[in-house]
Design an enzyme around this catalytic site. Structure first.
Site, PDB file in Angstrom:
ATOM      1  N   ASP A  47     -63.122 -48.111  31.807  1.00 57.00           N
ATOM      2  CA  ASP A  47     -61.705 -48.347  32.084  1.00 57.00           C
ATOM      3  C   ASP A  47     -61.209 -49.542  31.272  1.00 57.00           C
ATOM      4  OD1 ASP A  47     -61.812 -46.309  33.891  1.00 57.00           O
ATOM      5  OD2 ASP A  47     -61.793 -47.582  35.677  1.00 57.00           O
TER       6      ASP A  47
ATOM      7  N   GLY B  21     -64.450 -43.930  35.644  1.00 56.79           N
ATOM      8  CA  GLY B  21     -64.671 -42.487  35.662  1.00 56.79           C
ATOM      9  C   GLY B  21     -64.840 -42.057  37.107  1.00 56.79           C
TER      10      GLY B  21
ATOM     11  N   GLU C 129     -62.887 -34.082  36.272  1.00 55.95           N
ATOM     12  CA  GLU C 129     -62.816 -34.756  34.970  1.00 55.95           C
ATOM     13  C   GLU C 129     -63.895 -34.261  34.015  1.00 55.95           C
ATOM     14  OE1 GLU C 129     -60.549 -38.991  35.782  1.00 55.95           O
ATOM     15  OE2 GLU C 129     -62.731 -39.007  35.683  1.00 55.95           O
TER      16      GLU C 129
ATOM     17  N   ASN D 233     -55.174 -35.308  47.488  1.00 55.55           N
ATOM     18  CA  ASN D 233     -53.959 -35.867  48.052  1.00 55.55           C
ATOM     19  C   ASN D 233     -52.946 -34.717  48.182  1.00 55.55           C
ATOM     20  OD1 ASN D 233     -52.776 -35.478  45.477  1.00 55.55           O
ATOM     21  ND2 ASN D 233     -53.173 -37.581  44.857  1.00 55.55           N
TER      22      ASN D 233
ATOM     23  N   ASP E 219     -55.013 -54.024  43.736  1.00 55.73           N
ATOM     24  CA  ASP E 219     -55.195 -53.018  42.690  1.00 55.73           C
ATOM     25  C   ASP E 219     -55.659 -51.725  43.355  1.00 55.73           C
ATOM     26  OD1 ASP E 219     -55.821 -51.479  40.495  1.00 55.73           O
ATOM     27  OD2 ASP E 219     -57.320 -52.839  39.673  1.00 55.73           O
TER      28      ASP E 219
ATOM     29  N   THR F 246     -56.469 -48.959  41.910  1.00 52.55           N
ATOM     30  CA  THR F 246     -57.384 -48.174  41.086  1.00 52.55           C
ATOM     31  C   THR F 246     -58.722 -47.998  41.801  1.00 52.55           C
ATOM     32  OG1 THR F 246     -56.392 -49.188  39.132  1.00 52.55           O
ATOM     33  CG2 THR F 246     -58.427 -47.961  38.813  1.00 52.55           C
TER      34      THR F 246
ATOM     35  N   ASP G 220     -61.441 -42.776  44.853  1.00 49.06           N
ATOM     36  CA  ASP G 220     -62.863 -42.573  44.565  1.00 49.06           C
ATOM     37  C   ASP G 220     -63.734 -43.226  45.638  1.00 49.06           C
ATOM     38  OD1 ASP G 220     -62.279 -41.163  42.255  1.00 49.06           O
ATOM     39  OD2 ASP G 220     -62.264 -42.967  41.004  1.00 49.06           O
TER      40      ASP G 220
ATOM     41  N   SER H  41     -61.073 -51.457  49.333  1.00 44.97           N
ATOM     42  CA  SER H  41     -61.212 -51.397  47.874  1.00 44.97           C
ATOM     43  C   SER H  41     -59.963 -51.884  47.148  1.00 44.97           C
ATOM     44  CB  SER H  41     -61.539 -49.967  47.425  1.00 44.97           C
ATOM     45  OG  SER H  41     -60.407 -49.119  47.500  1.00 44.97           O
TER      46      SER H  41
END
EC number: 2.7.1.15
Length: 297
Positions: A13, A39, A139, A183, A239, A241, A245, A273
């Site tokens: 990232d 990822g 992905e 989602n 954040d 991001t 995951d 997170s």
């Protein structure tokens, strides 16, 4: 300790922090830049490992500095990397991430992830035989995901699919999935519906979908089709991001507890997170989640 096999992407990232997102054709000065291991596949593997699962990963990186760094990071996190291949023809995948006020915009270049093939899945059959649950995302090529679902089914292992990035799913694949973790938007695309009809879409697959809904937590149906709601946990976001995951890694790590309990752990882990920067950097440990839940009770 739950054994989790993750089939998925491995990216580096490249993160830029800014005061606002640029408009089309506009150049802005960013405030900060950092590189973070990422990822969806690698993120979910790390999330599950930190939460106490015994994690093995199937994936692919390039023969480059990012690939070496990603393999080293996964090993440090305790992830078994023996089934991760190194491409001689493609670079390690990257994600260019712009972060602003806790939200993010992401552009992914698959690189070696695009080379992960059904043949690689077949060559890793031993990993499917040895695991308790398989977790995958979108992905990597759809054919590879389908091969993984088929191999999980062959060995009687539940297959969890995070259908992200959003894509219409082949009907044969839908039948092989034990649990979907989308989602609202991803659920609508996967089942060819509309986001506002998410309750009806959940009802189409009773007991087989847990849908994340941002600050509203997660929704799922039990085996009888009754709608259930796991509320979110309020935190100050730094954040976002990797929050999804983290949720997915937790669902897999706590699979043996049942969907209701796993969803509670997953919402708590996801909330924690976002309080720290970086996709993997913000992922909590089992002890941190337990403490958080004790304080939230």
């Amino acid at each position: 300790m739950t054994k989790v096999l993750v089939v998925g992407s491995i990216n580096m990232d490249l993160v830029v922090g800014t005061t606002r997102f640029p408009r089309l054709g506009e150049t802005l000065f960013g405030e900060r830049f950092a590189t973070h291991p990422g990822g969806k596949g690698a993120n979910q593997a790390v999330a599950a490992a930190r939460l106490g699962a015994q994690v093995t990963m199937i994936g692919r990186v390039g023969d480059d500095a990012f690939g070496q760094q990603m393999l080293a990071t996964l090993k440090t996190e305790g992830v078994d990397t023996r089934w991760i291949g190194v491409s001689a023809t493609a670079a390690t995948g990257i994600a260019a991430i712009t972060v602003c006020d806790g939200d993010n915009a992401i552009l992914v270049v698959p690189g070696a992830n695009g080379e992960l093939s059904p043949d690689h899945i077949a060559a890793s059959e031993q990993a499917f035989a040895e695991t308790d649950v398989v977790l995958a995302q979108l992905e990597v090529p759809m054919a590879t995901v389908e091969a993984a679902a088929a191999l999980a089914q062959k060995h009687g292992k539940p297959f969890i699919l995070n259908p992200a990035p959003a894509a219409r799913l082949p009907i044969e694949l839908v039948g092989k999935v034990a649990l979907f973790t989308p989602n609202e938007y991803e659920l609508a695309v996967a089942l060819d519906g509309k986001p506002e009809n998410w309750k009806a879409l959940l009802a189409m697959l009773p007991g087989k979908v847990v849908m994340t809904k941002g600050r509203d937590g997660a929704y799922f149906t039990d085996a009888a089709g009754a709608l259930q709601h796991q509320t979110s946990f309020p935190v100050e976001a730094v954040d976002s991001t990797g929050a999804g995951d983290t949720f997915n890694g937790a669902i897999a790590a706590f699979w043996d507890l049942g969907l209701a309990a796993a969803s509670r752990y997953a919402c708590a882990a996801g909330a924690l997170s976002v309080t720290r920067a970086g996709a993997q950097g913000g992922m909590p440990t089992r002890a941190e989640v337990d403490t958080f839940l004790d304080n939230a009770a």
